[in-house]
Write a protein that holds these residues in place. Structure first.
Motif, PDB file in Angstrom:
ATOM      1  N   PHE A   1       0.779  -1.236  -0.009  1.00  0.00           N
ATOM      2  CA  PHE A   1       0.108  -0.182  -0.101  1.00  0.00           C
ATOM      3  C   PHE A   1       0.851   1.153  -0.047  1.00  0.00           C
ATOM      4  CE2 PHE A   1       1.157  -0.198   4.261  1.00  0.00           C
ATOM      5  CZ  PHE A   1       1.029   1.250   4.796  1.00  0.00           C
ATOM      6  N   GLU A   2       1.829   1.347   0.787  1.00  0.00           N
ATOM      7  CA  GLU A   2       2.628   2.502   0.752  1.00  0.00           C
ATOM      8  C   GLU A   2       3.498   2.936  -0.576  1.00  0.00           C
ATOM      9  OE1 GLU A   2       6.501   4.510   3.578  1.00  0.00           O
ATOM     10  OE2 GLU A   2       5.950   2.122   3.765  1.00  0.00           O
ATOM     11  N   THR A   3       3.782   2.020  -1.414  1.00  0.00           N
ATOM     12  CA  THR A   3       4.229   2.098  -2.798  1.00  0.00           C
ATOM     13  C   THR A   3       3.082   2.668  -3.371  1.00  0.00           C
ATOM     14  OG1 THR A   3       6.001   0.252  -2.383  1.00  0.00           O
ATOM     15  CG2 THR A   3       5.215   1.224  -4.776  1.00  0.00           C
ATOM     16  N   ARG A   4       1.972   2.199  -3.583  1.00  0.00           N
ATOM     17  CA  ARG A   4       0.776   2.848  -4.176  1.00  0.00           C
ATOM     18  C   ARG A   4       0.398   4.094  -3.794  1.00  0.00           C
ATOM     19  NH1 ARG A   4      -1.303  -2.468  -3.187  1.00  0.00           N
ATOM     20  NH2 ARG A   4      -2.754  -1.567  -1.726  1.00  0.00           N
ATOM     21  N   LEU A   5       0.415   4.264  -2.746  1.00  0.00           N
ATOM     22  CA  LEU A   5       0.251   5.808  -1.999  1.00  0.00           C
ATOM     23  C   LEU A   5       1.247   6.789  -2.817  1.00  0.00           C
ATOM     24  CD1 LEU A   5      -0.679   5.023   1.468  1.00  0.00           C
ATOM     25  CD2 LEU A   5      -2.411   6.071  -0.574  1.00  0.00           C
ATOM     26  N   GLN A   6       2.499   6.322  -2.561  1.00  0.00           N
ATOM     27  CA  GLN A   6       3.635   7.363  -3.258  1.00  0.00           C
ATOM     28  C   GLN A   6       3.728   7.368  -4.593  1.00  0.00           C
ATOM     29  OE1 GLN A   6       7.553   6.312  -1.809  1.00  0.00           O
ATOM     30  NE2 GLN A   6       6.920   6.552   0.285  1.00  0.00           N
ATOM     31  N   GLU A   7       3.434   5.972  -5.495  1.00  0.00           N
ATOM     32  CA  GLU A   7       3.426   5.789  -6.807  1.00  0.00           C
ATOM     33  C   GLU A   7       2.235   6.841  -7.338  1.00  0.00           C
ATOM     34  OE1 GLU A   7       4.444   2.422  -9.640  1.00  0.00           O
ATOM     35  OE2 GLU A   7       2.448   2.332  -8.946  1.00  0.00           O
ATOM     36  N   ALA A   8       1.173   6.974  -7.101  1.00  0.00           N
ATOM     37  CA  ALA A   8       0.115   7.684  -7.381  1.00  0.00           C
ATOM     38  C   ALA A   8       0.182   9.068  -7.303  1.00  0.00           C
ATOM     39  CB  ALA A   8      -1.107   7.150  -6.746  1.00  0.00           C
ATOM     40  N   ALA A   9       0.841   9.543  -6.326  1.00  0.00           N
ATOM     41  CA  ALA A   9       1.187  10.747  -6.021  1.00  0.00           C
ATOM     42  C   ALA A   9       2.521  11.302  -7.033  1.00  0.00           C
ATOM     43  CB  ALA A   9       1.636  11.010  -4.463  1.00  0.00           C
ATOM     44  N   VAL A  10       3.521  10.344  -7.156  1.00  0.00           N
ATOM     45  CA  VAL A  10       4.629  11.044  -7.863  1.00  0.00           C
ATOM     46  C   VAL A  10       4.141  11.003  -9.434  1.00  0.00           C
ATOM     47  CG1 VAL A  10       6.672   9.842  -8.851  1.00  0.00           C
ATOM     48  CG2 VAL A  10       6.268   9.968  -6.420  1.00  0.00           C
ATOM     49  N   TRP A  11       3.345   9.967  -9.978  1.00  0.00           N
ATOM     50  CA  TRP A  11       3.158  10.082 -11.156  1.00  0.00           C
ATOM     51  C   TRP A  11       2.171  11.078 -11.749  1.00  0.00           C
ATOM     52  CZ3 TRP A  11       5.847   8.610 -15.093  1.00  0.00           C
ATOM     53  CH2 TRP A  11       6.553   7.510 -14.911  1.00  0.00           C
ATOM     54  N   LYS A  12       1.154  11.489 -10.586  1.00  0.00           N
ATOM     55  CA  LYS A  12       0.229  12.509 -10.800  1.00  0.00           C
ATOM     56  C   LYS A  12       1.089  13.925 -11.078  1.00  0.00           C
ATOM     57  CE  LYS A  12      -4.175  14.056  -9.055  1.00  0.00           C
ATOM     58  NZ  LYS A  12      -5.039  14.228  -7.865  1.00  0.00           N
ATOM     59  N   VAL A  13       2.120  14.213 -10.222  1.00  0.00           N
ATOM     60  CA  VAL A  13       2.821  15.192 -10.416  1.00  0.00           C
ATOM     61  C   VAL A  13       3.589  15.356 -11.445  1.00  0.00           C
ATOM     62  CG1 VAL A  13       4.879  16.621  -9.414  1.00  0.00           C
ATOM     63  CG2 VAL A  13       3.099  15.509  -7.950  1.00  0.00           C
ATOM     64  N   VAL A  14       4.410  14.289 -11.916  1.00  0.00           N
ATOM     65  CA  VAL A  14       5.262  14.031 -13.284  1.00  0.00           C
ATOM     66  C   VAL A  14       4.173  14.450 -14.382  1.00  0.00           C
ATOM     67  CG1 VAL A  14       6.388  12.353 -14.513  1.00  0.00           C
ATOM     68  CG2 VAL A  14       6.788  12.484 -12.178  1.00  0.00           C
ATOM     69  N   GLY A  15       2.912  13.578 -14.544  1.00  0.00           N
ATOM     70  CA  GLY A  15       1.967  13.943 -15.593  1.00  0.00           C
ATOM     71  C   GLY A  15       1.553  15.238 -15.691  1.00  0.00           C
ATOM     72  N   PHE A  16       1.257  16.002 -14.471  1.00  0.00           N
ATOM     73  CA  PHE A  16       0.775  17.170 -14.652  1.00  0.00           C
ATOM     74  C   PHE A  16       1.907  18.231 -15.260  1.00  0.00           C
ATOM     75  CE2 PHE A  16       0.494  21.380 -12.251  1.00  0.00           C
ATOM     76  CZ  PHE A  16      -0.650  21.847 -12.790  1.00  0.00           C
ATOM     77  N   LEU A  17       3.125  17.990 -14.661  1.00  0.00           N
ATOM     78  CA  LEU A  17       4.043  19.147 -15.195  1.00  0.00           C
ATOM     79  C   LEU A  17       4.543  18.812 -16.572  1.00  0.00           C
ATOM     80  CD1 LEU A  17       6.509  19.038 -12.017  1.00  0.00           C
ATOM     81  CD2 LEU A  17       4.915  20.708 -12.580  1.00  0.00           C
ATOM     82  N   LEU A  18       4.561  17.611 -17.078  1.00  0.00           N
ATOM     83  CA  LEU A  18       4.767  17.328 -18.370  1.00  0.00           C
ATOM     84  C   LEU A  18       3.618  17.732 -19.417  1.00  0.00           C
ATOM     85  CD1 LEU A  18       6.767  13.697 -18.284  1.00  0.00           C
ATOM     86  CD2 LEU A  18       7.826  15.967 -18.438  1.00  0.00           C
ATOM     87  N   GLU A  19       2.528  17.395 -18.873  1.00  0.00           N
ATOM     88  CA  GLU A  19       1.498  17.891 -19.719  1.00  0.00           C
ATOM     89  C   GLU A  19       1.366  19.345 -19.928  1.00  0.00           C
ATOM     90  OE1 GLU A  19      -1.990  16.045 -18.567  1.00  0.00           O
ATOM     91  OE2 GLU A  19      -1.435  13.968 -19.084  1.00  0.00           O
ATOM     92  N   SER A  20       1.530  19.992 -18.832  1.00  0.00           N
ATOM     93  CA  SER A  20       1.433  21.450 -18.803  1.00  0.00           C
ATOM     94  C   SER A  20       2.514  22.110 -19.671  1.00  0.00           C
ATOM     95  CB  SER A  20       1.592  22.046 -17.505  1.00  0.00           C
ATOM     96  OG  SER A  20       0.533  21.482 -16.598  1.00  0.00           O
ATOM     97  N   ALA A  21       3.825  21.559 -19.621  1.00  0.00           N
ATOM     98  CA  ALA A  21       5.058  22.188 -20.260  1.00  0.00           C
ATOM     99  C   ALA A  21       4.755  21.802 -21.840  1.00  0.00           C
ATOM    100  CB  ALA A  21       6.237  21.287 -19.669  1.00  0.00           C
ATOM    101  N   VAL A  22       4.442  20.711 -22.351  1.00  0.00           N
ATOM    102  CA  VAL A  22       4.314  20.470 -23.680  1.00  0.00           C
ATOM    103  C   VAL A  22       3.275  21.171 -24.111  1.00  0.00           C
ATOM    104  CG1 VAL A  22       5.324  18.246 -23.384  1.00  0.00           C
ATOM    105  CG2 VAL A  22       2.790  18.275 -23.365  1.00  0.00           C
ATOM    106  N   PHE A  23       2.014  21.437 -23.639  1.00  0.00           N
ATOM    107  CA  PHE A  23       1.008  22.200 -24.115  1.00  0.00           C
ATOM    108  C   PHE A  23       1.635  23.533 -24.487  1.00  0.00           C
ATOM    109  CE2 PHE A  23      -1.810  18.563 -23.238  1.00  0.00           C
ATOM    110  CZ  PHE A  23      -2.137  18.560 -24.604  1.00  0.00           C
ATOM    111  N   ALA A  24       2.282  24.154 -23.475  1.00  0.00           N
ATOM    112  CA  ALA A  24       2.936  25.733 -23.616  1.00  0.00           C
ATOM    113  C   ALA A  24       3.873  25.661 -24.521  1.00  0.00           C
ATOM    114  CB  ALA A  24       3.435  25.966 -22.054  1.00  0.00           C
TER     115      ALA A  24
END
Length: 532
Positions: free
Chosen positions: A254-277
C-alpha cells in the motif's frame, strides 16, 4: 547550461494549468494560448522543441502514466474500435492528407507530402480525455479515446519513418514499408512482453517504497530505450509494460501505491502542462522558417489541410463503426444498440498535439543527395497550424457538442450501489477471516483493540451505503461526508498537538515526521474523498 528558462517554463505552465481549474476553458487550450502570447513578450527566451528530447524523454512517461490509469480489461473489450482508430485511421489519414497536399501544393513531391500526412495523422487524446472526464462522457468513449492515444503514436512514427526514407532518397518500397511497420509493431509488443514480468517481479520484491518508486520512474525510459535499440516501437513497449503493471498494481504494498500515485500525478501534470505551453511557444520559430511561401499561400494551404484532417476522421469513423456491426451478428448481439452520438463525439475529438510537432521538427534539413528537404518549412508551418487549429476549434467546441448531444454519463447512484455491494462482499470476507484468526490463541487481543477492528470493518461497509441515504437537512451533507469531515477535524487537532509539542521541544522533528506520516496514511486510507 542555463537552467533558468527551463525552470521558468515549468513554473509558468504549472501556474497556468492550475488557473485553468478555476475557468471553463480546458487546461490544454489555456496553455497553448498562453504560449502563443508569451512567444512575443520581450525577454521570454526562445524555446525550441527538440525531438531528441520530446520523443525519448517526454513521450515515454506521458504514455506510461496514461496506460497505468487505463483499464486493460476495458481496452481488451474495445480492442476492435481502438485498433481501427489507432492503426487503421492513422494510416488512412496519412495517405489521404498526403495525397491532398500533393495535389494542392505545387512542386511538392508525393513522398514529402506523405511525410506531412504521417506527421499530422495521430490525434493527441490528452486534451480529449481531459475534457471527457470533465464533462462526464460515457466510460466506453473515454476508453476508446484513451486506447487510441496509447497506440496511434507508434503507428504514426513508423509511417513517418517509411515516408521519410523515400523522401530523402534512402529507397523505400511498399513491401519494405509494410515489413518495417510489422517489425516495429511486433518488436515493440515483444519487448514489452519480455520486460513486463521481470519488472513486476522486481517491483514486488523490493522492500522499500522509495526504491520501488525510483524503479517506477525508470521503467518507461528502460522500455522505450530497449525497444528502440532493436529498431522496434518504443511506444508500444512502454504501453504494454504499463498496462501489465497497472493491472497488477494490487500486488504492490500500500505504501508504494500511495507514493506512486502521487509521484506520477505530479510528473504527468508538469509534463502535460509544459508540452502544451511549448506548442504555443513555437510560433516565432515556425513563422521565421516559412521561407519562400507568401502568407496568403501558407494560410490557404493551412485551411485546406485543417479541413481535410477534420473531415477525414469522420470519413473513417462512421464506416469503421457501422460496417463491422453490419457484417457480424456476433458484434451486434455483444454490443447491443449503437448510439449514433458516440461516433460523432469520437470523430470530433481529434485534436493534434506535441508529438506531431516533435516529429515535424525531426525532419532533416537535407536529403541523402545533399539537397534541401522539399518544403520542410511549409511542412512545419502546416503541422503547427493544424495542431493549433484542432486544439482551438475542436477543443473549445467539444464540451458544447457533448452538452448539446446530452450523452448519458455514468449513473452516480448506480456506481455507488456497485461500490457498496463490492465493499459489503469484501467486508464479509474480512470478518470471516478475522473470526478464523481469532480462534488461534496466538492472535488474542485486548477487548478494546478487538472492538476497534470490528468497528473499522463495520464503518468501511456502511460508509458507501450511507452515501445512498438522504442528506442532512441542515448541511446538505450525507452521513458519510459528515463522518469524513469530522474525522479530518479530529486528525487536524492531533496534528496541531504534535506540532506544538515539537515547538516546545518535547519531541524532535524526526518523531514529528513519523507521527504525521501515520496520521496522513490514516486520513488517506479512511477518509479521502473521491476526486472529480
Amino acid at each position: 547550461m542555463d537552467v533558468l528558462p527551463l525552470v521558468a517554463l515549468i513554473a509558468a505552465s504549472a501556474a497556468v494549468a492550475g488557473s485553468a481549474r478555476r475557468t471553463p476553458v480546458p487546461a490544454p487550450l489555456l496553455l497553448v494560448g498562453a504560449g502563443l502570447l508569451a512567444a512575443y513578450v520581450p525577454g521570454v527566451p526562445d524555446y525550441h522543441l527538440d525531438p531528441h528530447v520530446v520523443l525519448p524523454l517526454i513521450l515515454p512517461p506521458l504514455l506510461h502514466t496514461a496506460a497505468l490509469e487505463s483499464s486493460y480489461l476495458d481496452l481488451r473489450a474495445n480492442v476492435r474500435p481502438v485498433a481501427l482508430l489507432s492503426v487503421g485511421y492513422v494510416l488512412f489519414a496519412t495517405l489521404v492528407v498526403g495525397w491532398l497536399a500533393y495535389l494542392l501544393i505545387p512542386d511538392l513531391p508525393l513522398t514529402a507530402a506523405l511525410v506531412l500526412g504521417a506527421v499530422i495523422a495521430p490525434p493527441d487524446a490528452v486534451a480529449a480525455t481531459a475534457i471527457a472526464r470533465r464533462v462526464g462522457l460515457p466510460s466506453r468513449i473515454t476508453t476508446i479515446l484513451q486506447g487510441e492515444s496509447l497506440v496511434n503514436d507508434a503507428t504514426a512514427i513508423t509511417a513517418y519513418k517509411v515516408a521519410l526514407a523515400a523522401a530523402v532518397g534512402e529507397g523505400a518500397s511498399w513491401a519494405g514499408g509494410i515489413e518495417e511497420f510489422l517489425v516495429a509493431a511486433v518488436g515493440g509488443v515483444g519487448v514489452g512482453l519480455l520486460l513486463m514480468v521481470p519488472l513486476h517481479w522486481l517491483r514486488t520484491h523490493l522492500k522499500e517504497a522509495l526504491l520501488q518508486n525510483t524503479l517506477s520512474l525508470l521503467i518507461p525510459f528502460v522500455a522505450y530505450a530497449a525497444a528502440e535499440q532493436v529498431h522496434a516501437s518504443g511506444v508500444l513497449a512502454v504501453v504494454v509494460v504499463a498496462l501489465y503493471l497497472g493491472h497488477r498494481s494490487w500486488q504492490v504494498d500500500f505504501e508504494t501505491r500511495l507514493q506512486e500515485a502521487a509521484v506520477w500525478k505530479v510528473v504527468g501534470f508538469l509534463l502535460e502542462s509544459a508540452v502544451f505551453a511549448l506548442i504555443g511557444l513555437q510560433l516565432p520559430v515556425v513563422l521565421g522558417e516559412l521561407g519562400e511561401y507568401s502568407v496568403g499561400q501558407a494560410v490557404w494551404y493551412a485551411v485546406a489541410v485543417f479541413v481535410c484532417v477534420v473531415l477525414v476522421r469522420f470519413v473513417w469513423s462512421y464506416p469503421a463503426t457501422y460496417l463491422p456491426r453490419a457484417m457480424s451478428a456476433r458484434i451486434r448481439s455483444r454490443e447491443g444498440d449503437l448510439d449514433w452520438r458516440r461516433p460523432l463525439v469520437v470523430s470530433w475529438a481529434g485534436m493534434r498535439g506535441v508529438v506531431s510537432l516533435a516529429i515535424a521538427f525531426s525532419i532533416p534539413l537535407v536529403t541523402e543527395h545533399g539537397e534541401p528537404f522539399p518544403a520542410r518549412n511549409l511542412v512545419l508551418f502546416l503541422t503547427f497550424t493544424t495542431v493549433i487549429g484542432t486544439l482551438v476549434v475542436q477543443g473549445l467546441s467539444l464540451p458544447w457538442l457533448i452538452g448539446v448531444l446530452k450523452l448519458p454519463g455514468r449513473d452516480a447512484r448506480e456506481q455507488t450501489l456497485a461500490e457498496a455491494q463490492a465493499q459489503n462482499a469484501a467486508s464479509q470476507a474480512a470478518e470471516a477471516r478475522l473470526r478464523e484468526l481469532m480462534e488461534d490463541e496466538r492472535n488474542s487481543l485486548p477487548g478494546p483493540l478487538q472492538d476497534r477492528l470490528d468497528t473499522v470493518l463495520e464503518r468501511r461497509r456502511n460508509a458507501v451505503w450511507e452515501r445512498l441515504g438522504q442528506p442532512n437537512p441542515v448541511t446538505g451533507e450525507t452521513a458519510d461526508a459528515t463522518y469524513r469531515r469530522l474525522a479530518r477535524e479530529a486528525i487536524a487537532a492531533e496534528r496541531e498537538v504534535f506540532v506544538r509539542m515539537r515547538d516546545e521541544r518535547r519531541i524532535d522533528d524526526e518523531m514529528l515526521r513519523t507521527l504525521l506520516r501515520k496520521l496522513d496514511l490514516e486520513e488517506a486510507a479512511a477518509h479521502r474523498e473521491v476526486e472529480d
